[in-house]
Write a protein that holds these residues in place. Structure first.
Motif, PDB file in Angstrom:
ATOM      1  N   GLU A  55     -29.031 -22.777  52.817  1.00  0.00           N
ATOM      2  CA  GLU A  55     -29.856 -23.924  52.423  1.00  0.00           C
ATOM      3  C   GLU A  55     -28.997 -25.085  51.947  1.00  0.00           C
ATOM      4  N   VAL A  56     -27.982 -24.775  51.134  1.00  0.00           N
ATOM      5  CA  VAL A  56     -27.098 -25.828  50.618  1.00  0.00           C
ATOM      6  C   VAL A  56     -26.394 -26.538  51.767  1.00  0.00           C
ATOM      7  N   PHE A  57     -25.869 -25.773  52.713  1.00  0.00           N
ATOM      8  CA  PHE A  57     -25.115 -26.378  53.805  1.00  0.00           C
ATOM      9  C   PHE A  57     -26.022 -27.178  54.735  1.00  0.00           C
ATOM     10  N   ARG A  58     -27.289 -26.709  54.905  1.00  0.00           N
ATOM     11  CA  ARG A  58     -28.217 -27.476  55.737  1.00  0.00           C
ATOM     12  C   ARG A  58     -28.665 -28.747  55.028  1.00  0.00           C
ATOM     13  N   SER A  59     -29.004 -28.622  53.739  1.00  0.00           N
ATOM     14  CA  SER A  59     -29.529 -29.768  52.992  1.00  0.00           C
ATOM     15  C   SER A  59     -28.477 -30.844  52.777  1.00  0.00           C
ATOM     16  N   TYR A  60     -27.212 -30.428  52.691  1.00  0.00           N
ATOM     17  CA  TYR A  60     -26.141 -31.387  52.381  1.00  0.00           C
ATOM     18  C   TYR A  60     -25.107 -31.410  53.503  1.00  0.00           C
ATOM     19  N   SER A  61     -25.607 -31.343  54.741  1.00  0.00           N
ATOM     20  CA  SER A  61     -24.716 -31.333  55.899  1.00  0.00           C
ATOM     21  C   SER A  61     -23.907 -32.618  56.009  1.00  0.00           C
ATOM     22  N   ASP A  62     -24.431 -33.716  55.424  1.00  0.00           N
ATOM     23  CA  ASP A  62     -23.696 -34.976  55.450  1.00  0.00           C
ATOM     24  C   ASP A  62     -22.401 -34.892  54.652  1.00  0.00           C
ATOM     25  N   PHE A  63     -22.307 -33.900  53.781  1.00  0.00           N
ATOM     26  CA  PHE A  63     -21.116 -33.747  52.947  1.00  0.00           C
ATOM     27  C   PHE A  63     -20.254 -32.567  53.408  1.00  0.00           C
ATOM     28  N   VAL A  64     -20.531 -32.081  54.617  1.00  0.00           N
ATOM     29  CA  VAL A  64     -19.736 -30.988  55.184  1.00  0.00           C
ATOM     30  C   VAL A  64     -19.107 -31.514  56.480  1.00  0.00           C
ATOM     31  N   SER A  65     -18.025 -32.238  56.340  1.00  0.00           N
ATOM     32  CA  SER A  65     -17.390 -32.834  57.526  1.00  0.00           C
ATOM     33  C   SER A  65     -16.686 -31.782  58.373  1.00  0.00           C
ATOM     34  N   ASP A  66     -16.172 -30.738  57.713  1.00  0.00           N
ATOM     35  CA  ASP A  66     -15.479 -29.658  58.413  1.00  0.00           C
ATOM     36  C   ASP A  66     -16.118 -28.335  58.007  1.00  0.00           C
ATOM     37  N   PRO A  67     -16.840 -27.661  58.917  1.00  0.00           N
ATOM     38  CA  PRO A  67     -17.512 -26.401  58.558  1.00  0.00           C
ATOM     39  C   PRO A  67     -16.559 -25.350  58.004  1.00  0.00           C
ATOM     40  N   GLN A  68     -15.306 -25.402  58.432  1.00  0.00           N
ATOM     41  CA  GLN A  68     -14.348 -24.430  57.922  1.00  0.00           C
ATOM     42  C   GLN A  68     -14.012 -24.693  56.459  1.00  0.00           C
ATOM     43  N   ALA A  69     -13.890 -25.979  56.103  1.00  0.00           N
ATOM     44  CA  ALA A  69     -13.572 -26.343  54.712  1.00  0.00           C
ATOM     45  C   ALA A  69     -14.796 -26.183  53.819  1.00  0.00           C
ATOM     46  N   GLY A  70     -15.950 -26.642  54.304  1.00  0.00           N
ATOM     47  CA  GLY A  70     -17.182 -26.490  53.550  1.00  0.00           C
ATOM     48  C   GLY A  70     -17.620 -27.732  52.807  1.00  0.00           C
ATOM     49  N   LEU A  71     -18.353 -27.539  51.729  1.00  0.00           N
ATOM     50  CA  LEU A  71     -18.964 -28.637  50.971  1.00  0.00           C
ATOM     51  C   LEU A  71     -17.909 -29.403  50.184  1.00  0.00           C
ATOM     52  N   SER A  72     -17.951 -30.737  50.296  1.00  0.00           N
ATOM     53  CA  SER A  72     -16.971 -31.579  49.605  1.00  0.00           C
ATOM     54  C   SER A  72     -17.360 -31.772  48.141  1.00  0.00           C
ATOM     55  N   LEU A  73     -16.447 -32.368  47.377  1.00  0.00           N
ATOM     56  CA  LEU A  73     -16.722 -32.665  45.962  1.00  0.00           C
ATOM     57  C   LEU A  73     -17.930 -33.589  45.804  1.00  0.00           C
ATOM     58  N   PRO A  74     -18.016 -34.704  46.590  1.00  0.00           N
ATOM     59  CA  PRO A  74     -19.238 -35.527  46.484  1.00  0.00           C
ATOM     60  C   PRO A  74     -20.505 -34.739  46.811  1.00  0.00           C
ATOM     61  N   GLY A  75     -20.391 -33.778  47.734  1.00  0.00           N
ATOM     62  CA  GLY A  75     -21.556 -32.961  48.060  1.00  0.00           C
ATOM     63  C   GLY A  75     -21.990 -32.097  46.897  1.00  0.00           C
ATOM     64  N   LEU A  76     -21.020 -31.485  46.198  1.00  0.00           N
ATOM     65  CA  LEU A  76     -21.371 -30.681  45.028  1.00  0.00           C
ATOM     66  C   LEU A  76     -21.989 -31.553  43.945  1.00  0.00           C
ATOM     67  N   LEU A  77     -21.417 -32.754  43.770  1.00  0.00           N
ATOM     68  CA  LEU A  77     -21.997 -33.691  42.800  1.00  0.00           C
ATOM     69  C   LEU A  77     -23.432 -34.013  43.166  1.00  0.00           C
ATOM     70  N   ARG A  78     -23.663 -34.195  44.467  1.00  0.00           N
ATOM     71  CA  ARG A  78     -25.006 -34.535  44.915  1.00  0.00           C
ATOM     72  C   ARG A  78     -25.996 -33.404  44.612  1.00  0.00           C
ATOM     73  N   THR A  79     -25.564 -32.152  44.747  1.00  0.00           N
ATOM     74  CA  THR A  79     -26.482 -31.044  44.461  1.00  0.00           C
ATOM     75  C   THR A  79     -26.934 -31.082  43.010  1.00  0.00           C
ATOM     76  N   TYR A  80     -26.013 -31.406  42.108  1.00  0.00           N
ATOM     77  CA  TYR A  80     -26.395 -31.510  40.697  1.00  0.00           C
ATOM     78  C   TYR A  80     -27.273 -32.729  40.458  1.00  0.00           C
ATOM     79  N   ASP A  81     -26.972 -33.829  41.133  1.00  0.00           N
ATOM     80  CA  ASP A  81     -27.804 -35.026  40.980  1.00  0.00           C
ATOM     81  C   ASP A  81     -29.225 -34.778  41.440  1.00  0.00           C
TER      82      ASP A  81
END
Length: 746
Positions: A55-81
């Motif tokens: 769910e996290v990766f689908r909802s915040y796919s804009d913050f997952v530029s590389d599927p191997q690397a995963g969710l970026s720092l701005p993406g994690l910030l966005r989940t808390y926001d």
């Protein structure tokens, strides 16, 4: 660094703890480890963790530029926001609260790295350097000009300047506390500077640049809880791009925060039309428009309409667990417990830490009679959030219903410790104390509830307790139920017991639906406002019609009214489950229990039946077969002993063509055996219950008699309408027969 560590620094500490390979992203295993670590009390299964990460990766796919690397720092910030987690709680769970990163500059100037996270969202479209400069200038303006306005605020309120979520995406709409904006020189200067800033944005060479500038100003003002000022910016943005859904949506959020519910709903409706017209570019925003529109409708009591929007949001975004939670809660409110259970189970499956969903699921399971699972769900909500007021209160109600009175008293005590003015908790605690035999403590709890509300029924309950105690001291209050044949009328003015029993049941329906307060003449006029093809309407449309005529009810009371209407009337008119009912037949069915004279109620029913059929053109008459079917519906709905088996029995061709006038219809209607001849008794009960100053008490139930009173001629004891209809008499007066005279309390 002191307690003022910035939000981004807090999130960075969490991010760096779990970015084990240092590649600048949280892959699936790292994200799963984070979820498990910040929820130490929840025993996740591998499948649950995988579902959450999906769910996290689908909802915040804009913050997952590389599927191997995963969710970026701005993406994690966005989940808390977005409210997916509690940042301070997670820091505490990871023991990171006491190890903040140093801040070499306690008064940093705004920079792109400290911008609100929403500017990187694809929905914002901020690509102009001038927009970024506008954000910098406004942040500086707020910090310098309004600093004095924040000094007097409580420390817990200082975070109004740190809010940077895209309101409404995942978080529920809440009434927000606007920043203190007194008419000070500082604030007047701020408004002047803000006006100049807007004027500068209007000078932008292209419309898009001005649009995004005003949107950014509005978003910043909203984040700082300057809602009235934010509305002005969203208005300007909407003028520049009227067909864009975003300014209307965000304006609706600001209006909702100011408690301007009707205006907010209108903005959400405009946003929905615009988003549906441009669904390709608004696919991410559409679900939340539906959710916020549903919330605004629910705020006005329109649960059926709200449920339609929550359902649409869940279809558009199946992982939107908040939409599913709202859908389940709304369906529970209208009495659709099976569907509510499925929606809420889906919500807690997607987010096992969603305390509100566990709470509502517990309430649904309680309604379905699954006591053990209900207790488990409510207890789970309390484990996740120990001060969850609704979960504690609902668990108290469950224990009360199960006869576990001591546990119920404990739960209500915890509610009152959190909210001492919760009058319903006082009232239900009194019920639990009575069940536990603590009469004196129960009286204290009732008195507290009465002090908080001055509600007449609570005063009556206190008097009832006193009468019960008096009866016990006098050796009375016991009763027997005698054969109905022994209850005789003392004269021809005394209502027959069996007729009164039917009228009391119908009166109860009238009270539950609140239709006794709905003017039957005005309700009848609704038929003329609809075209022929619109008279078969969806339940959601009918709910809006009812809201117009019951506008004086509080939202909670109106929701109870609609639920009763659905359970008592609509279920009979929609036996196929199509979700549609005929407005004409509905009005004809409810006319006898609406407000108005007997003549007006019968005329409304007759006129509705006239409009019901389009195959007869003779004015002032209806088909006799239509009247017969109507009366069978009426008895099947209001008389529990009746059934629907003969509603549509066959009729000969001659009978099909037989027409009757209003006078003939009234004769059929007034028939006590085949019609609704109980009308006069029902209206007698309505008039009698308007008198509230009686000093007479029922000799059986010990309640103060309101309405009709029945006195036994020779023994001279008095009964209320209910005890008389149930053939209850005091045990001390046993006779071969009882003759009662009827009195109206005045």
């Amino acid at each position: 660094m002191a307690a003022g560590s910035t939000r981004i620094e807090k999130v960075r500490r969490i991010f760096e703890r779990f970015d084990l390979n240092g590649d600048g992203g949280l892959d699936r295993s790292e994200m799963a480890a984070l979820v498990a670590a910040v929820n130490p009390s929840v025993p996740f299964t591998p499948d649950q963790l995988s579902s959450i990460v999906d769910e996290v990766f689908r909802s915040y796919s804009d913050f997952v530029s590389d599927p191997q690397a995963g969710l970026s720092l701005p993406g994690l910030l966005r989940t808390y926001d977005d409210g997916a987690g509690d940042l301070d709680r997670d820091l505490a769970a990871l023991n990171l609260s006491e190890h903040p990163c140093p801040n070499p500059n306690p008064n940093p100037t705004p920079s792109p790295t400290s911008f609100p996270s929403w500017i990187s969202s694809p929905n914002q479209g901020i690509t102009h350097e001038s927009t970024l400069k506008t954000i910098r200038d406004l942040e500086t303006l707020i910090r310098t000009r309004l600093r004095s306005s924040t000094r007097s605020r409580n420390p817990k309120d200082l975070n109004v300047f740190e809010g940077n979520s895209e309101s409404g995406w995942s978080a529920e709409l809440d009434k927000k506390l606007p920043i203190s904006t007194p008419n000070t020189a500082d604030f007047r200067t701020f408004l002047k500077d803000l006006k100049d800033l807007r004027a500068g944005v209007d000078l932008s060479p292209i419309t898009d640049e001005a649009f995004y500038g005003h949107m950014a100003i509005g978003r910043i003002l909203y984040d700082h809880k300057l809602f009235s000022e934010a509305i002005q910016s969203f208005l300007r943005a909407a003028e520049l791009r009227p067909s864009d859904a975003r300014p209307h949506f965000h304006k609706g959020n600001a209006l909702w925060s100011l408690d301007r519910t009707a205006e907010a709903r209108a903005c959400y409706s405009i946003a929905l039309q615009a988003a549906e017209a441009d669904a390709l570019h608004c696919s991410a925003l559409l679900p939340q428009i539906h959710v916020n529109l549903g919330i605004s409708m629910e705020g006005d009591g329109l649960l059926i309409n709200a449920a339609e929007h929550y359902r649409e949001a869940a279809i558009l975004c199946p992982t939107h667990y908040r939409a599913l939670k709202h859908l389940g809660s709304a369906l529970f409110g209208v009495g659709d417990y099976g569907s509510a259970e499925k929606a809420l189970e889906a919500a807690v499956s997607l987010n096992p830490n969603f305390a509100d969903a566990h709470c509502d699921l517990g309430s649904v399971l309680h309604a379905l009679g699954d006591e053990e699972r209900a207790i488990a769900s409510l207890q789970c909500a309390i484990d996740l959030k120990p001060d969850h007021l609704d979960a504690l209160y609902n668990l108290g109600g469950l224990f009360n219903d199960a006869g576990r009175y001591s546990r119920a008293v404990e739960m209500y005590g915890r509610v009152l410790a959190l909210k001492p003015d919760h009058w319903r908790a006082h009232l239900n605690q009194a019920v639990a104390l009575l069940g536990a035999g603590e009469v004196e403590e129960a009286k204290k709890a009732l008195n507290e509830a009465f002090k908080l509300t001055n509600r007449l029924e609570l005063y009556d309950a206190i008097l009832h307790l006193k009468q019960v105690e008096k009866g016990k001291k006098d050796g009375g209050a016991e009763f027997i139920i005698v054969d109905a044949a022994k209850i005789l009328p003392g004269n021809d003015k005394t209502t027959l017991r069996e007729h009164l029993s039917d009228a009391l049941r119908i009166r109860n329906v009238q009270k539950m639906t609140k239709l006794g307060r709905c003017n039957v003449v005005l309700l009848k006029e609704e038929i003329g406002k609809q075209s022929l093809h619109e008279r078969r309407m969806r339940k959601a449309e009918l709910e809006i019609v009812l809201r117009k005529h019951l506008h004086f009810l509080q939202p909670e009371s109106f929701q109870c009214s609609v639920k009763a209407v659905d359970e008592k009337v609509l279920v009979a008119l929609d036996v196929t489950g199509s979700g549609k009912v005929d407005l004409c037949m509905f009005i004809a069915i409810v006319a006898p229990i609406c407000a108005g004279s007997a003549e007006q109620r019968k005329r409304a029913a007759f006129d509705a039946l006239q409009w019901l059929s389009t195959k007869y053109e003779r004015q002032g008459e209806i088909a006799k077969v239509d009247a017969a079917v109507y009366l069978r519906y009426l008895r099947a709905i209001y008389y529990p002993s009746q059934t629907f088996t003969d509603l549509m029995e066959g009729h000969g061709e001659e009978q099909e063509k037989m027409m009757i006038s209003f006078h003939e219809f009234v004769n059929m209607f007034d028939d006590i055996d085949c019609g609704f001849g109980i009308m006069n008794t029902l209206m007698k009960l309505e008039d009698a219950e308007k008198v509230q100053k009686s000093k007479r008490y029922c000799s059986v139930c010990r309640y103060r008699i309101v309405g009709l009173m029945f006195r036994e001629i020779s023994a001279r004891f008095c009964l209320c309408s209910i005890c008389y209809s149930e053939c209850k008499v005091p045990k001390a007066f046993q006779k071969q027969e009882y003759k009662f005279k009827e009195y109206q309390i005045d």
